[in-house]
Design a protein around this motif. Structure first.
Motif, PDB file in Angstrom:
ATOM      1  N   LYS A  82     -15.974  16.131   8.538  1.00 56.13           N
ATOM      2  CA  LYS A  82     -17.318  17.103   8.498  1.00 56.13           C
ATOM      3  C   LYS A  82     -16.930  18.171   9.424  1.00 56.13           C
ATOM      4  CE  LYS A  82     -20.897  14.702   8.087  1.00 56.13           C
ATOM      5  NZ  LYS A  82     -20.761  13.553   7.042  1.00 56.13           N
ATOM      6  N   SER A  83     -15.459  17.785   8.838  1.00 61.49           N
ATOM      7  CA  SER A  83     -15.089  19.045   9.491  1.00 61.49           C
ATOM      8  C   SER A  83     -14.375  19.884   7.857  1.00 61.49           C
ATOM      9  CB  SER A  83     -14.208  19.089  10.165  1.00 61.49           C
ATOM     10  OG  SER A  83     -13.448  18.216   9.845  1.00 61.49           O
ATOM     11  N   VAL A  84     -14.289  21.433   8.082  1.00 64.46           N
ATOM     12  CA  VAL A  84     -13.624  21.821   6.845  1.00 64.46           C
ATOM     13  C   VAL A  84     -12.177  22.667   7.409  1.00 64.46           C
ATOM     14  CG1 VAL A  84     -15.232  21.954   5.590  1.00 64.46           C
ATOM     15  CG2 VAL A  84     -14.297  24.041   6.839  1.00 64.46           C
ATOM     16  N   ASP A  85     -11.207  22.833   6.422  1.00 60.48           N
ATOM     17  CA  ASP A  85      -9.850  22.957   6.974  1.00 60.48           C
ATOM     18  C   ASP A  85     -10.071  25.054   6.673  1.00 60.48           C
ATOM     19  OD1 ASP A  85      -8.136  24.090   6.888  1.00 60.48           O
ATOM     20  OD2 ASP A  85      -6.318  22.766   5.467  1.00 60.48           O
ATOM     21  N   ASP A  86     -10.207  25.190   7.890  1.00 62.97           N
ATOM     22  CA  ASP A  86     -10.923  27.440   7.767  1.00 62.97           C
ATOM     23  C   ASP A  86      -9.910  27.629   7.197  1.00 62.97           C
ATOM     24  OD1 ASP A  86     -13.188  26.986   9.060  1.00 62.97           O
ATOM     25  OD2 ASP A  86     -12.528  26.499  11.304  1.00 62.97           O
ATOM     26  N   ASP A  87      -8.566  26.996   7.138  1.00 65.14           N
ATOM     27  CA  ASP A  87      -6.848  27.874   6.676  1.00 65.14           C
ATOM     28  C   ASP A  87      -7.401  27.937   5.242  1.00 65.14           C
ATOM     29  OD1 ASP A  87      -5.591  27.511   8.662  1.00 65.14           O
ATOM     30  OD2 ASP A  87      -4.506  26.531   8.267  1.00 65.14           O
ATOM     31  N   ASP A  88      -8.032  26.939   4.262  1.00 64.89           N
ATOM     32  CA  ASP A  88      -8.569  27.168   2.932  1.00 64.89           C
ATOM     33  C   ASP A  88      -9.324  28.294   2.884  1.00 64.89           C
ATOM     34  OD1 ASP A  88      -6.556  25.105   2.228  1.00 64.89           O
ATOM     35  OD2 ASP A  88      -7.933  23.260   2.065  1.00 64.89           O
ATOM     36  N   PHE A  89     -10.347  27.801   3.531  1.00 63.57           N
ATOM     37  CA  PHE A  89     -11.487  28.753   3.667  1.00 63.57           C
ATOM     38  C   PHE A  89     -11.064  30.089   3.748  1.00 63.57           C
ATOM     39  CE2 PHE A  89     -15.258  31.472   6.048  1.00 63.57           C
ATOM     40  CZ  PHE A  89     -15.913  31.391   5.411  1.00 63.57           C
ATOM     41  N   ASN A  90     -10.185  30.497   4.723  1.00 63.06           N
ATOM     42  CA  ASN A  90     -10.069  32.304   4.686  1.00 63.06           C
ATOM     43  C   ASN A  90      -8.932  32.276   3.244  1.00 63.06           C
ATOM     44  OD1 ASN A  90     -10.924  31.789   7.259  1.00 63.06           O
ATOM     45  ND2 ASN A  90      -8.889  31.275   7.974  1.00 63.06           N
ATOM     46  N   VAL A  91      -9.117  31.551   2.732  1.00 65.75           N
ATOM     47  CA  VAL A  91      -8.039  32.150   1.025  1.00 65.75           C
ATOM     48  C   VAL A  91      -9.457  32.274   0.223  1.00 65.75           C
ATOM     49  CG1 VAL A  91      -7.546  30.789  -0.721  1.00 65.75           C
ATOM     50  CG2 VAL A  91      -6.244  31.170   1.615  1.00 65.75           C
ATOM     51  N   LEU A  92     -10.848  31.486   0.458  1.00 62.89           N
ATOM     52  CA  LEU A  92     -12.260  31.030   0.319  1.00 62.89           C
ATOM     53  C   LEU A  92     -12.563  32.247  -0.131  1.00 62.89           C
ATOM     54  CD1 LEU A  92     -12.956  27.842   0.171  1.00 62.89           C
ATOM     55  CD2 LEU A  92     -12.154  28.873  -2.134  1.00 62.89           C
ATOM     56  N   VAL A  93     -12.626  33.004   0.979  1.00 60.25           N
ATOM     57  CA  VAL A  93     -13.505  33.908   1.412  1.00 60.25           C
ATOM     58  C   VAL A  93     -12.759  35.417   0.619  1.00 60.25           C
ATOM     59  CG1 VAL A  93     -13.083  35.908   3.043  1.00 60.25           C
ATOM     60  CG2 VAL A  93     -13.410  33.664   3.955  1.00 60.25           C
ATOM     61  N   ASP A  94     -11.571  35.006   0.280  1.00 59.68           N
ATOM     62  CA  ASP A  94     -11.472  36.854  -0.701  1.00 59.68           C
ATOM     63  C   ASP A  94     -11.328  36.090  -1.739  1.00 59.68           C
ATOM     64  OD1 ASP A  94     -10.689  37.534   1.238  1.00 59.68           O
ATOM     65  OD2 ASP A  94      -8.509  36.819   1.335  1.00 59.68           O
ATOM     66  N   LYS A  95     -11.891  35.349  -2.842  1.00 63.46           N
ATOM     67  CA  LYS A  95     -12.463  35.488  -3.848  1.00 63.46           C
ATOM     68  C   LYS A  95     -13.613  35.632  -4.590  1.00 63.46           C
ATOM     69  CE  LYS A  95     -13.213  30.617  -6.493  1.00 63.46           C
ATOM     70  NZ  LYS A  95     -13.157  29.193  -6.498  1.00 63.46           N
ATOM     71  N   ASP A  96     -13.989  35.821  -5.339  1.00 69.52           N
ATOM     72  CA  ASP A  96     -14.856  36.354  -6.875  1.00 69.52           C
ATOM     73  C   ASP A  96     -15.638  35.821  -6.828  1.00 69.52           C
ATOM     74  OD1 ASP A  96     -16.377  38.174  -7.756  1.00 69.52           O
ATOM     75  OD2 ASP A  96     -14.920  39.665  -8.770  1.00 69.52           O
ATOM     76  N   TRP A  97     -16.762  35.273  -5.361  1.00 63.67           N
ATOM     77  CA  TRP A  97     -18.043  34.830  -6.506  1.00 63.67           C
ATOM     78  C   TRP A  97     -18.800  34.866  -7.076  1.00 63.67           C
ATOM     79  CZ3 TRP A  97     -17.032  30.325  -4.051  1.00 63.67           C
ATOM     80  CH2 TRP A  97     -15.927  30.251  -3.440  1.00 63.67           C
ATOM     81  N   THR A  98     -18.911  36.391  -7.518  1.00 67.81           N
ATOM     82  CA  THR A  98     -19.849  37.018  -8.194  1.00 67.81           C
ATOM     83  C   THR A  98     -19.286  35.683 -10.149  1.00 67.81           C
ATOM     84  OG1 THR A  98     -20.141  38.509  -6.688  1.00 67.81           O
ATOM     85  CG2 THR A  98     -20.560  38.300 -10.396  1.00 67.81           C
ATOM     86  N   VAL A  99     -18.150  35.941  -9.680  1.00 71.88           N
ATOM     87  CA  VAL A  99     -17.228  35.461 -11.391  1.00 71.88           C
ATOM     88  C   VAL A  99     -17.386  33.842 -11.480  1.00 71.88           C
ATOM     89  CG1 VAL A  99     -15.189  35.244 -12.521  1.00 71.88           C
ATOM     90  CG2 VAL A  99     -15.605  37.133 -11.725  1.00 71.88           C
ATOM     91  N   TYR A 100     -17.223  33.558  -9.950  1.00 76.16           N
ATOM     92  CA  TYR A 100     -16.869  31.794 -10.060  1.00 76.16           C
ATOM     93  C   TYR A 100     -19.021  31.606 -10.423  1.00 76.16           C
ATOM     94  CZ  TYR A 100     -17.651  27.247  -6.878  1.00 76.16           C
ATOM     95  OH  TYR A 100     -17.593  25.792  -7.433  1.00 76.16           O
ATOM     96  N   TRP A 101     -19.873  32.422  -9.444  1.00 79.45           N
ATOM     97  CA  TRP A 101     -20.991  31.875 -10.401  1.00 79.45           C
ATOM     98  C   TRP A 101     -21.586  32.232 -11.892  1.00 79.45           C
ATOM     99  CZ3 TRP A 101     -25.884  32.981 -12.362  1.00 79.45           C
ATOM    100  CH2 TRP A 101     -26.846  32.460 -11.650  1.00 79.45           C
TER     101      TRP A 101
END
Length: 224
Positions: A82-101
């Motif tokens: 019930k936890s996530v790796d915030d190091d991974d999340f910090n990488v995800l933050v810079d992802k272009d989520w519109t393209v992903y969508w």
């Protein structure tokens, strides 16, 4: 701020499944469907300028949740800890989520929407959605029309018939706000729907939309 903190901030829950409003046993298809539904509501392209910043953050959070729950290994780790790796999340933050969508969901046409509405109307899925909205909103038709696809006022007689049968069969309680709704409340709902329909049509003209392939705003018109 980590992903779970942002979930709590924007969606009032640090549980990824609760944010997407699905059970932990949800299939990959159900995860994708829930992500699609919620991400449409907060897509930065369809909110006013003063809402874009928060909508963008919510959109990133939902994309990050889907990225985790759609990956078998990451989901297994989350389910266990019930936890996530915030190091991974910090990488995800810079992802272009519109393209992903856009990679996940195809562009649709008005014909696609009409075909889906025809399939959805009267289906078991619609009945389940109506029941859930009725219980969550405690019989409030405003809540039901806001949370059930294609639940326009023109469909209210049919919707009430479905819900009244559920009440008669003992599936749901008989909330007074539903069984004895004031006439003024319904009039306000109709006025709101007409206003939103007008705004959607104006937006369509502004964007030069046709009945061919189009963008996200047209998908939202199913609620008008």
């Amino acid at each position: 701020m980590g992903l779970l903190d942002l979930c709590e901030k924007y969606f009032n829950s640090s549980n990824l499944y609760e944010v997407l409003q699905i059970p932990e046993t949800a299939s990959e298809k159900e995860v994708k469907k829930a992500y699609h539904k919620l991400s449409l509501k907060v897509h930065p392209d369809r909110v006013s300028e003063d809402q874009k910043l928060e909508a963008t953050e919510k959109f990133k959070v939902l994309g990050s949740i889907h990225e985790i729950l759609s990956d078998k290994n990451k989901r297994a780790v989350y389910d266990e800890t019930k936890s996530v790796d915030d190091d991974d999340f910090n990488v995800l933050v810079d992802k272009d989520w519109t393209v992903y969508w856009r990679h996940l969901f195809k562009k649709i046409t008005e014909e696609d929407i009409k075909a889906y509405e025809k399939e959805y109307t009267g289906s078991q899925e619609e009945k389940d959605d109506l029941k859930q909205a009725y219980l969550t909103g405690k019989g409030d038709m405003d809540y039901i029309t806001d949370h059930v696809q294609f639940a326009r006022t023109e469909h209210e007689p049919r919707i009430r018939e479905i819900l009244n049968k559920m009440i008669k069969d003992g599936e749901i309680p008989a909330y007074k706000i539903f069984t004895h709704e004031p006439a003024k409340k319904k009039q306000k709902r109709i006025a709101k729907e007409n206003r939103e329909a007008k705004e959607a049509e104006e937006l369509k003209q502004e964007l030069g939309m046709t009945s061919g392939p189009n963008n996200l705003e047209l998908m939202i018109r199913q609620k008008q």
